[in-house]
Design a protein around this motif. Structure first.
Motif, PDB file in Angstrom:
ATOM      1  N   TYR A  20      45.655 -46.196  19.143  1.00  7.94           N
ATOM      2  CA  TYR A  20      45.634 -47.095  17.990  1.00  7.94           C
ATOM      3  C   TYR A  20      46.055 -48.498  18.421  1.00  7.94           C
ATOM      4  O   TYR A  20      45.486 -49.493  18.011  1.00  7.94           O
ATOM      5  N   TRP A  21      47.089 -48.545  19.256  1.00  8.95           N
ATOM      6  CA  TRP A  21      47.609 -49.835  19.707  1.00  8.95           C
ATOM      7  C   TRP A  21      46.575 -50.623  20.492  1.00  8.95           C
ATOM      8  O   TRP A  21      46.371 -51.808  20.253  1.00  8.95           O
ATOM      9  N   SER A  22      45.935 -49.960  21.463  1.00  8.72           N
ATOM     10  CA  SER A  22      44.945 -50.700  22.263  1.00  8.72           C
ATOM     11  C   SER A  22      43.845 -51.227  21.360  1.00  8.72           C
ATOM     12  O   SER A  22      43.388 -52.350  21.518  1.00  8.72           O
ATOM     13  N   TRP A  23      43.439 -50.381  20.444  1.00 11.31           N
ATOM     14  CA  TRP A  23      42.337 -50.772  19.574  1.00 11.31           C
ATOM     15  C   TRP A  23      42.723 -51.971  18.713  1.00 11.31           C
ATOM     16  O   TRP A  23      42.023 -52.982  18.682  1.00 11.31           O
ATOM     17  N   VAL A  24      43.842 -51.868  18.010  1.00 17.10           N
ATOM     18  CA  VAL A  24      44.264 -52.920  17.093  1.00 17.10           C
ATOM     19  C   VAL A  24      44.525 -54.236  17.830  1.00 17.10           C
ATOM     20  O   VAL A  24      44.055 -55.296  17.417  1.00 17.10           O
ATOM     21  N   THR A  25      45.224 -54.163  18.954  1.00 19.61           N
ATOM     22  CA  THR A  25      45.535 -55.407  19.655  1.00 19.61           C
ATOM     23  C   THR A  25      44.273 -56.013  20.270  1.00 19.61           C
ATOM     24  O   THR A  25      44.139 -57.238  20.339  1.00 19.61           O
ATOM     25  N   LYS A  26      43.358 -55.162  20.683  1.00 16.57           N
ATOM     26  CA  LYS A  26      42.101 -55.670  21.245  1.00 16.57           C
ATOM     27  C   LYS A  26      41.289 -56.395  20.168  1.00 16.57           C
ATOM     28  O   LYS A  26      40.786 -57.500  20.383  1.00 16.57           O
ATOM     29  N   GLU A  27      41.180 -55.773  19.008  1.00 15.70           N
ATOM     30  CA  GLU A  27      40.431 -56.392  17.915  1.00 15.70           C
ATOM     31  C   GLU A  27      41.101 -57.688  17.463  1.00 15.70           C
ATOM     32  O   GLU A  27      40.428 -58.675  17.164  1.00 15.70           O
ATOM     33  N   ALA A  28      42.415 -57.667  17.392  1.00 10.41           N
ATOM     34  CA  ALA A  28      43.147 -58.849  16.939  1.00 10.41           C
ATOM     35  C   ALA A  28      42.946 -60.007  17.910  1.00 10.41           C
ATOM     36  O   ALA A  28      42.674 -61.141  17.495  1.00 10.41           O
ATOM     37  N   ARG A 114      64.739 -57.261  14.224  1.00 12.32           N
ATOM     38  CA  ARG A 114      65.528 -57.515  13.019  1.00 12.32           C
ATOM     39  C   ARG A 114      66.553 -56.397  12.872  1.00 12.32           C
ATOM     40  O   ARG A 114      66.192 -55.229  12.876  1.00 12.32           O
ATOM     41  N   ARG A 115      67.808 -56.811  12.728  1.00 14.99           N
ATOM     42  CA  ARG A 115      68.848 -55.809  12.706  1.00 14.99           C
ATOM     43  C   ARG A 115      69.101 -55.325  11.288  1.00 14.99           C
ATOM     44  O   ARG A 115      70.083 -55.664  10.657  1.00 14.99           O
ATOM     45  N   GLU A 116      68.157 -54.511  10.795  1.00 13.10           N
ATOM     46  CA  GLU A 116      68.290 -53.993   9.443  1.00 13.10           C
ATOM     47  C   GLU A 116      68.098 -52.482   9.476  1.00 13.10           C
ATOM     48  O   GLU A 116      67.656 -51.937  10.483  1.00 13.10           O
ATOM     49  N   ARG A 117      68.443 -51.826   8.390  1.00 14.10           N
ATOM     50  CA  ARG A 117      68.256 -50.378   8.359  1.00 14.10           C
ATOM     51  C   ARG A 117      66.772 -50.061   8.353  1.00 14.10           C
ATOM     52  O   ARG A 117      66.028 -50.615   7.554  1.00 14.10           O
ATOM     53  N   PRO A 118      66.342 -49.182   9.240  1.00 11.36           N
ATOM     54  CA  PRO A 118      64.909 -48.878   9.322  1.00 11.36           C
ATOM     55  C   PRO A 118      64.398 -48.221   8.043  1.00 11.36           C
ATOM     56  O   PRO A 118      65.126 -47.475   7.397  1.00 11.36           O
ATOM     57  N   GLN A 119      63.192 -48.564   7.688  1.00  9.79           N
ATOM     58  CA  GLN A 119      62.496 -47.896   6.584  1.00  9.79           C
ATOM     59  C   GLN A 119      61.086 -47.599   7.055  1.00  9.79           C
ATOM     60  O   GLN A 119      60.720 -47.975   8.147  1.00  9.79           O
ATOM     61  N   ALA A 120      60.311 -46.972   6.188  1.00 10.36           N
ATOM     62  CA  ALA A 120      58.949 -46.631   6.570  1.00 10.36           C
ATOM     63  C   ALA A 120      58.195 -47.874   7.030  1.00 10.36           C
ATOM     64  O   ALA A 120      58.060 -48.827   6.283  1.00 10.36           O
ATOM     65  N   GLY A 121      57.734 -47.851   8.282  1.00 14.24           N
ATOM     66  CA  GLY A 121      56.962 -48.974   8.806  1.00 14.24           C
ATOM     67  C   GLY A 121      57.784 -50.224   9.080  1.00 14.24           C
ATOM     68  O   GLY A 121      57.237 -51.269   9.385  1.00 14.24           O
ATOM     69  N   ARG A 122      59.096 -50.126   8.940  1.00  8.64           N
ATOM     70  CA  ARG A 122      59.959 -51.283   9.254  1.00  8.64           C
ATOM     71  C   ARG A 122      60.994 -50.864  10.266  1.00  8.64           C
ATOM     72  O   ARG A 122      61.921 -50.149   9.954  1.00  8.64           O
ATOM     73  N   TYR A 123      60.818 -51.301  11.484  1.00  7.84           N
ATOM     74  CA  TYR A 123      61.723 -50.918  12.545  1.00  7.84           C
ATOM     75  C   TYR A 123      62.505 -52.124  13.047  1.00  7.84           C
ATOM     76  O   TYR A 123      62.147 -53.247  12.802  1.00  7.84           O
ATOM     77  N   ARG A 124      63.568 -51.843  13.760  1.00  5.64           N
ATOM     78  CA  ARG A 124      64.377 -52.946  14.284  1.00  5.64           C
ATOM     79  C   ARG A 124      63.626 -53.697  15.374  1.00  5.64           C
ATOM     80  O   ARG A 124      63.782 -54.883  15.519  1.00  5.64           O
ATOM     81  N   GLN A 125      62.888 -52.954  16.159  1.00  6.79           N
ATOM     82  CA  GLN A 125      61.931 -53.628  17.021  1.00  6.79           C
ATOM     83  C   GLN A 125      60.546 -53.281  16.525  1.00  6.79           C
ATOM     84  O   GLN A 125      60.202 -52.105  16.414  1.00  6.79           O
ATOM     85  N   HIS A 126      59.785 -54.266  16.174  1.00  8.86           N
ATOM     86  CA  HIS A 126      58.380 -53.989  15.910  1.00  8.86           C
ATOM     87  C   HIS A 126      57.553 -55.149  16.442  1.00  8.86           C
ATOM     88  O   HIS A 126      58.087 -56.168  16.849  1.00  8.86           O
ATOM     89  N   SER A 127      56.255 -54.941  16.483  1.00  3.45           N
ATOM     90  CA  SER A 127      55.399 -55.949  17.096  1.00  3.45           C
ATOM     91  C   SER A 127      54.567 -56.640  16.041  1.00  3.45           C
ATOM     92  O   SER A 127      54.180 -56.023  15.050  1.00  3.45           O
ATOM     93  N   GLN A 128      54.337 -57.908  16.258  1.00  2.00           N
ATOM     94  CA  GLN A 128      53.526 -58.650  15.315  1.00  2.00           C
ATOM     95  C   GLN A 128      52.360 -59.347  15.999  1.00  2.00           C
ATOM     96  O   GLN A 128      52.440 -59.750  17.150  1.00  2.00           O
ATOM     97  N   PHE A 129      51.314 -59.485  15.229  1.00  2.00           N
ATOM     98  CA  PHE A 129      50.193 -60.344  15.574  1.00  2.00           C
ATOM     99  C   PHE A 129      50.375 -61.582  14.722  1.00  2.00           C
ATOM    100  O   PHE A 129      50.588 -61.474  13.519  1.00  2.00           O
ATOM    101  N   ASP A 130      50.362 -62.752  15.359  1.00  2.00           N
ATOM    102  CA  ASP A 130      50.744 -63.960  14.663  1.00  2.00           C
ATOM    103  C   ASP A 130      49.775 -65.095  14.981  1.00  2.00           C
ATOM    104  O   ASP A 130      49.439 -65.329  16.137  1.00  2.00           O
ATOM    105  N   CYS A 131      49.312 -65.772  13.951  1.00  2.00           N
ATOM    106  CA  CYS A 131      48.409 -66.926  14.125  1.00  2.00           C
ATOM    107  C   CYS A 131      48.992 -68.130  13.405  1.00  2.00           C
ATOM    108  O   CYS A 131      49.475 -67.999  12.278  1.00  2.00           O
ATOM    109  N   GLU A 132      48.932 -69.285  14.054  1.00  2.00           N
ATOM    110  CA  GLU A 132      49.469 -70.503  13.442  1.00  2.00           C
ATOM    111  C   GLU A 132      48.511 -71.668  13.682  1.00  2.00           C
ATOM    112  O   GLU A 132      47.913 -71.784  14.754  1.00  2.00           O
ATOM    113  N   ILE A 133      48.398 -72.530  12.689  1.00  2.00           N
ATOM    114  CA  ILE A 133      47.681 -73.798  12.860  1.00  2.00           C
ATOM    115  C   ILE A 133      48.678 -74.914  12.604  1.00  2.00           C
ATOM    116  O   ILE A 133      49.233 -75.004  11.503  1.00  2.00           O
ATOM    117  N   MET A 134      48.914 -75.728  13.634  1.00  2.00           N
ATOM    118  CA  MET A 134      49.914 -76.791  13.497  1.00  2.00           C
ATOM    119  C   MET A 134      49.258 -78.164  13.592  1.00  2.00           C
ATOM    120  O   MET A 134      48.318 -78.357  14.374  1.00  2.00           O
TER     121      MET A 134
END
Length: 421
Positions: A20-28, A114-134
């Motif tokens: 899943y990871w390879s696929w999603v990151t490749k598409e992104a 983020r040092r918070e209590r984990p919940q479904a789909g929210r982990y202390r370490q997670h990965s993001q895909f991020d796009c910015e226009i500056m």
RNA sequence: GCGGGUAUAGUGUAGUGGUCAACACGUCUGGUUGUGACCCAGAAGAUCGUGGGUUCAAGUCCCACUACUCGCCCCA
């Protein structure tokens, strides 16, 4: 002795999820590049001040309780990044991107903390895909990052997608709206849950996205920020809507979509997908025209979004979307030890050099063909190349298709061509 | 920081207070010499999260701790 486990809120991404990871990151990555975003990788660690500045009164709480901060021996404080935007804006300023052709469009993929209590789909370490226009104030830039997010989810096969949009105003009009909201709520304190009374003091905007019961009714006649925008912010919002209409995108104006921090301005958006638990949002983004100044640069407008990879994958699974089949190896090279093993090892690297995906059957001693065939079957290879004494002697290999076809003896010289054929 | 739930082989589960803790999948070996999937046989693998307690007897009941999990708070 207690077993060592992974730290709270951290995940091992096992090979089953790896596809899943390879696929999603490749598409992104492919999509971002197609839209003209350039890849950037900034440090996972920044000086704490970068994240602390501009967060207003809440910054102390954030830094102490919600971030991983380390004091170095020389007394400097560093923090594991809790988001991408601040680091990318810092990189923009520090590397003089203000003198590049504007706007600068950047994307990145990597872990945040983020040092918070984990919940479904929210982990202390997670990965993001991020796009910015500056360096661009045109609402078309807002639309561009929104479409980048939306079209990624479409490409991945998501159903039931739509935009939630709102404006968070600017330093001119946001305070005016806050006052209007406060006076509306002030008359209804007896209807507010205890937690929302507290919010009314600390962060009134947060009442808008409160999950307490009866909020719909309570907020039915509440003032909407879009009715309190200054001229500049109103124009921006109107333009944004016009462009979304032109592109025939589904969107809902959600007056309860808010950003509490001051440097956020104008556009706020999320993409919602059906069926992702309580929280429908797969990404969040918006405009932050005040951020660059807040961290000590000159004023640079910016707009972008971040989307959690784990959350995307969670949604993919819940929507029953299957990633493309995992890559399967073309061949497994089987042998009987001794001289045949030498030949097999040599052949393995020859095949790999020729670009053929090859797995070598390991065996310290002679190993049964049954066992090697079972290995081949488990790893889903197309062919097994069998090398025994007669093959070594004749410079051939036995080529056995695993799909039930007839096996044949092929000269080593013709093997690569035969496999490619 | 606050609640709820859970904790038994690699994974997923079963296990009325009392014989060698069971099953499935997975793993390994074999089912005549060099041929997989299905099938069959066999093997390895668990001091039942940790520490206390109740009891003649605890995987099973009680307490604490820890971890995981779901949610709340917070949310960039």
């Amino acid at each position: 002795m207690t077993k060592i486990q992974r730290p709270t809120g951290m995940q091992d991404v096992l090979p089953d999820d790896g596809r899943y990871w390879s696929w999603v990151t490749k598409e992104a990555t492919a999509l971002a590049e197609q839209y003209g975003f350039a890849r950037i990788d900034v440090p996972i660690i920044e000086y704490t001040d970068l994240f602390a500045r501009g967060m207003g009164t809440a910054s102390d709480v954030f830094v102490q309780k919600e971030m991983y901060t380390i004091e170095e021996p020389d007394g400097k404080h560093i923090t594991l990044r809790p988001e991408f935007t601040a680091g990318l804006v810092r990189a923009y300023i520090q590397n003089g991107m203000g003198s590049w052709a504007q706007p600068v469009k950047l994307f990145s993929i990597g872990p945040i903390f983020r040092r918070e209590r984990p919940q479904a789909g929210r982990y202390r370490q997670h990965s993001q895909f991020d796009c910015e226009i500056m360096g661009e104030t045109d609402p078309a830039a807002d639309v561009e990052v929104m479409m980048a997010a939306m079209n990624l989810y479409r490409k991945l096969g998501y159903k039931g997608l739509n935009f939630q949009i709102n404006s968070t105003g600017c330093p001119v009009c946001k305070p005016v709206y806050m006052d209007a909201l406060k006076s509306y709520l002030a008359g209804r304190e007896d209807e507010l849950a205890p937690i929302d009374i507290e919010r009314l003091q600390k962060n009134p905007l947060r009442i808008l996205d409160s999950k307490e019961k009866g909020m719909d009714a309570l907020l039915a006649d509440a003032p909407h920020i879009i009715d309190h925008l200054c001229e500049d912010c109103r124009d921006h919002f109107v333009d944004l809507r016009t462009l979304l209409d032109t592109l025939e995108q589904p969107y809902t104006i959600n007056f309860r979509l808010v950003r509490g921090i001051d440097y956020y301005t104008k556009t706020v958006f999320e993409v919602w997908a059906e069926g992702i638990g309580a929280q429908a949002a797969v990404c969040g983004g918006g405009r932050y025209d005040g951020l660059a100044e807040a961290i000590g640069g000159r004023s640079v407008p910016g707009v972008g979004f971040g989307s959690g990879i784990e959350r995307i994958i969670l949604g993919i699974k819940e929507q029953g979307i299957e990633p493309p089949a995992p890559p399967s190896l073309s061949v497994l090279v089987a042998h009987f030890g001794g001289e045949s093993k030498q030949t097999a090892v040599a052949l393995t690297y020859t095949l790999r050099a020729a670009g053929i995906d090859t797995r070598l059957a390991f065996a310290r001693k002679r190993r049964s063909m049954k066992s090697q065939m079972r290995e081949a079957n488990k790893h889903n290879v197309e062919y097994v190349l069998i090398i025994g004494d007669s093959e070594v002697e004749n410079n051939t290999v036995t080529l056995r298709p695993m799909n039930g076809g007839q096996q044949e003896v092929v000269a080593v010289d013709e093997l690569v061509e035969r496999l490619r054929g």
